[in-house]
Design a protein around this motif. Structure first.
Motif, PDB file in Angstrom:
ATOM      1  N   THR A  31       0.812  -1.212   0.000  1.00 19.89           N
ATOM      2  CA  THR A  31       0.000   0.000   0.000  1.00 19.89           C
ATOM      3  C   THR A  31       0.847   1.264   0.000  1.00 19.89           C
ATOM      4  O   THR A  31       0.512   2.251  -0.662  1.00 19.89           O
ATOM      5  CB  THR A  31      -0.953   0.006   1.209  1.00 19.89           C
ATOM      6  N   LYS A  32       1.951   1.249   0.705  1.00 23.21           N
ATOM      7  CA  LYS A  32       2.838   2.417   0.712  1.00 23.21           C
ATOM      8  C   LYS A  32       3.334   2.718  -0.700  1.00 23.21           C
ATOM      9  O   LYS A  32       3.328   3.871  -1.152  1.00 23.21           O
ATOM     10  CB  LYS A  32       4.016   2.176   1.647  1.00 23.21           C
ATOM     11  N   LEU A  47      -5.721   7.401  -7.868  1.00 24.70           N
ATOM     12  CA  LEU A  47      -6.077   5.982  -7.889  1.00 24.70           C
ATOM     13  C   LEU A  47      -6.019   5.350  -6.497  1.00 24.70           C
ATOM     14  O   LEU A  47      -6.838   4.500  -6.153  1.00 24.70           O
ATOM     15  CB  LEU A  47      -5.147   5.224  -8.846  1.00 24.70           C
ATOM     16  N   CYS A  48      -5.034   5.752  -5.700  1.00 26.14           N
ATOM     17  CA  CYS A  48      -4.879   5.140  -4.376  1.00 26.14           C
ATOM     18  C   CYS A  48      -6.091   5.399  -3.486  1.00 26.14           C
ATOM     19  O   CYS A  48      -6.321   4.671  -2.514  1.00 26.14           O
ATOM     20  CB  CYS A  48      -3.609   5.636  -3.705  1.00 26.14           C
ATOM     21  N   GLU A  70       1.852   6.595  11.483  1.00 26.89           N
ATOM     22  CA  GLU A  70       0.552   7.069  11.959  1.00 26.89           C
ATOM     23  C   GLU A  70      -0.034   8.095  10.996  1.00 26.89           C
ATOM     24  O   GLU A  70      -1.237   8.061  10.699  1.00 26.89           O
ATOM     25  CB  GLU A  70       0.706   7.664  13.360  1.00 26.89           C
ATOM     26  N   ASN A  71       0.813   9.009  10.507  1.00 27.59           N
ATOM     27  CA  ASN A  71       0.331  10.024   9.568  1.00 27.59           C
ATOM     28  C   ASN A  71      -0.125   9.406   8.254  1.00 27.59           C
ATOM     29  O   ASN A  71      -1.119   9.832   7.665  1.00 27.59           O
ATOM     30  CB  ASN A  71       1.426  11.058   9.303  1.00 27.59           C
ATOM     31  N   PHE A  72       0.608   8.390   7.810  1.00 25.98           N
ATOM     32  CA  PHE A  72       0.257   7.725   6.560  1.00 25.98           C
ATOM     33  C   PHE A  72      -1.103   7.052   6.666  1.00 25.98           C
ATOM     34  O   PHE A  72      -1.970   7.209   5.798  1.00 25.98           O
ATOM     35  CB  PHE A  72       1.333   6.696   6.206  1.00 25.98           C
ATOM     36  N   VAL A  73      -1.314   6.311   7.758  1.00 29.88           N
ATOM     37  CA  VAL A  73      -2.585   5.608   7.959  1.00 29.88           C
ATOM     38  C   VAL A  73      -3.734   6.599   8.065  1.00 29.88           C
ATOM     39  O   VAL A  73      -4.782   6.438   7.416  1.00 29.88           O
ATOM     40  CB  VAL A  73      -2.515   4.720   9.220  1.00 29.88           C
ATOM     41  N   SER A  74      -3.550   7.640   8.849  1.00 29.35           N
ATOM     42  CA  SER A  74      -4.611   8.639   9.029  1.00 29.35           C
ATOM     43  C   SER A  74      -4.930   9.346   7.721  1.00 29.35           C
ATOM     44  O   SER A  74      -6.108   9.555   7.382  1.00 29.35           O
ATOM     45  CB  SER A  74      -4.184   9.670  10.089  1.00 29.35           C
ATOM     46  N   TRP A  75      -3.887   9.727   6.977  1.00 31.84           N
ATOM     47  CA  TRP A  75      -4.110  10.428   5.709  1.00 31.84           C
ATOM     48  C   TRP A  75      -4.885   9.566   4.726  1.00 31.84           C
ATOM     49  O   TRP A  75      -5.828  10.033   4.077  1.00 31.84           O
ATOM     50  CB  TRP A  75      -2.774  10.832   5.086  1.00 31.84           C
ATOM     51  N   LEU A  76      -4.506   8.303   4.615  1.00 30.36           N
ATOM     52  CA  LEU A  76      -5.156   7.447   3.634  1.00 30.36           C
ATOM     53  C   LEU A  76      -6.616   7.192   3.994  1.00 30.36           C
ATOM     54  O   LEU A  76      -7.495   7.181   3.122  1.00 30.36           O
ATOM     55  CB  LEU A  76      -4.398   6.127   3.504  1.00 30.36           C
ATOM     56  N   MET A  77      -6.907   7.006   5.274  1.00 28.09           N
ATOM     57  CA  MET A  77      -8.292   6.782   5.678  1.00 28.09           C
ATOM     58  C   MET A  77      -9.153   8.020   5.426  1.00 28.09           C
ATOM     59  O   MET A  77     -10.324   7.919   5.059  1.00 28.09           O
ATOM     60  CB  MET A  77      -8.360   6.363   7.147  1.00 28.09           C
ATOM     61  N   LEU A  78      -8.576   9.195   5.613  1.00 29.82           N
ATOM     62  CA  LEU A  78      -9.311  10.435   5.368  1.00 29.82           C
ATOM     63  C   LEU A  78      -9.462  10.728   3.883  1.00 29.82           C
ATOM     64  O   LEU A  78     -10.437  11.340   3.455  1.00 29.82           O
ATOM     65  CB  LEU A  78      -8.598  11.609   6.050  1.00 29.82           C
ATOM     66  N   SER A  79      -8.496  10.273   3.067  1.00 30.14           N
ATOM     67  CA  SER A  79      -8.469  10.619   1.649  1.00 30.14           C
ATOM     68  C   SER A  79      -9.271   9.661   0.777  1.00 30.14           C
ATOM     69  O   SER A  79      -9.729  10.054  -0.304  1.00 30.14           O
ATOM     70  CB  SER A  79      -7.018  10.650   1.153  1.00 30.14           C
ATOM     71  N   ARG A  80      -9.432   8.404   1.221  1.00 24.16           N
ATOM     72  CA  ARG A  80     -10.144   7.440   0.376  1.00 24.16           C
ATOM     73  C   ARG A  80     -11.567   7.908   0.103  1.00 24.16           C
ATOM     74  O   ARG A  80     -12.220   8.498   0.954  1.00 24.16           O
ATOM     75  CB  ARG A  80     -10.203   6.061   1.047  1.00 24.16           C
ATOM     76  N   HIS A  81     -12.029   7.594  -1.095  1.00 24.54           N
ATOM     77  CA  HIS A  81     -13.402   7.940  -1.460  1.00 24.54           C
ATOM     78  C   HIS A  81     -14.371   7.153  -0.578  1.00 24.54           C
ATOM     79  O   HIS A  81     -14.262   5.918  -0.457  1.00 24.54           O
ATOM     80  CB  HIS A  81     -13.666   7.634  -2.932  1.00 24.54           C
ATOM     81  N   SER A  82     -15.319   7.840   0.004  1.00 26.63           N
ATOM     82  CA  SER A  82     -16.222   7.213   0.973  1.00 26.63           C
ATOM     83  C   SER A  82     -17.139   6.171   0.343  1.00 26.63           C
ATOM     84  O   SER A  82     -17.636   5.278   1.027  1.00 26.63           O
ATOM     85  CB  SER A  82     -17.061   8.286   1.666  1.00 26.63           C
ATOM     86  N   PHE A  83     -17.345   6.264  -0.974  1.00 25.22           N
ATOM     87  CA  PHE A  83     -18.258   5.323  -1.634  1.00 25.22           C
ATOM     88  C   PHE A  83     -17.576   4.008  -2.007  1.00 25.22           C
ATOM     89  O   PHE A  83     -18.226   3.072  -2.486  1.00 25.22           O
ATOM     90  CB  PHE A  83     -18.854   5.956  -2.896  1.00 25.22           C
TER      91      PHE A  83
END
Length: 312
Positions: A31-32, A47-48, A70-83
């Protein structure tokens, strides 16, 4: 003519692939690394944020810069499309300071309909970690995840104090694999965590133990078909009671002093594999009692050491 061919060779043919194909490629990547492809060109930029498979592994980040992971995990969860549903999630945590992320990650997984979840907690052991890990019990996952079909949860063999809730409420769960996990008792001295997993087909328990005043592990499940038990790293012996009328396959390894009984006759049992492992001190009476429970089996495989214990 040569210049035309040269120009065609310089084309970014991968980026011209359909979005669905590019996403499929990213699903096979760490994932990284998948996130880092956003700098390649415009088609890769977001795309990510549409990945359906995520793997959060703290060992892929520099240990001397703790906030990075921690920043990577938080950023990705906030950035992913909610749908976008989250079909597969793997979490590997090495440091005690990272455990606090787990509640957030699991809450996110539940909200995004996770189907396949793997969690590995290989943590350092000291007095503080013992208190913290023992306290952590996966409540949000156990009470709210209606979509989960596969769960693998692994604690540390050095300190198996990671606890499950008293009862798992996972109605869609088909496969459950637990390594070095503690079970807590209900109203009496029995732990009965699986009876409400109505779709459970396969259960794998590797060196799991009982917590507190629990003395009996009750494996009650009317749908369960496959059961694998491995007690290689388990020191404390406890009783195991089966109520699994549709059980068809059993593998039992290194069960030393664990007593087994069944509340049903296991009439659908097709295959049993018994292996005493390297524990030559397994009592004759224990092996015989296990064999008596499986008297209905159509195919029985016994290791040579188990046979030696029986005939000696």
């Amino acid at each position: 003519m040569a210049s035309v061919i040269e120009g065609e060779d310089d084309r970014d043919r991968i980026s011209e692939l359909p979005i669905s194909v590019l996403l499929h490629i990213l699903e096979f990547m760490n994932t990284k690394d998948a996130v880092q492809t956003c700098v390649l060109s415009k088609p890769w930029k977001d795309l990510c944020k549409r990945l359906t498979t995520l793997a959060f592994n703290s060992t892929h980040f520099r240990s001397d810069i703790k906030p990075n992971f921690e920043n990577f995990v938080s950023w990705l969860m906030l950035s992913r499309h909610s749908f976008v549903s989250l079909l597969n999630l793997d979490v590997f945590l090495l440091c005690l300071s990272e455990v606090k992320l787990l509640d957030l990650v699991m809450e996110y997984a539940v909200l995004h309909n996770v189907q396949h979840l793997t969690i590995d907690l290989i943590l350092e052991t000291n007095d503080f970690s013992n208190r913290l890990i023992s306290y952590f019990e996966f409540h949000s996952l156990a009470s709210a995840c209606l979509s989960l079909k596969f769960l693998r949860l692994s604690g540390s063999y050095l300190d198996p104090t990671l606890k499950l809730p008293k009862t798992l409420q996972l109605p869609a769960l088909e496969t459950l694999h637990l390594d070095f996990i503690c079970f807590t008792s209900t109203d009496n001295d029995c732990a009965e965590p699986f009876s409400n997993c109505n779709s459970l087909n396969t259960l794998v328990l590797n060196s799991c133990s009982l917590h507190g005043d629990a003395r009996v592990l009750c494996i009650y499940n009317s749908n369960l078909s496959r059961l694998n038990l491995d007690f290689t790293w388990e020191e404390d012996a406890y009783k195991i009671v089966l109520s699994t009328p549709n059980l068809s396959s059993v593998v039992a390894i290194s069960f030393n002093y664990h007593q087994l009984s069944s509340l049903c006759n296991l009439s659908f049992l097709e295959e049993v594999n018994i292996d005493a492992g390297c524990l030559r001190f397994t009592p004759y009476s224990i092996i015989i009692s296990w064999l008596q429970v499986f008297f209905n089996v159509k195919k029985l495989t016994i290791s040579s050491l188990s046979v030696d214990i029986i005939i000696r």
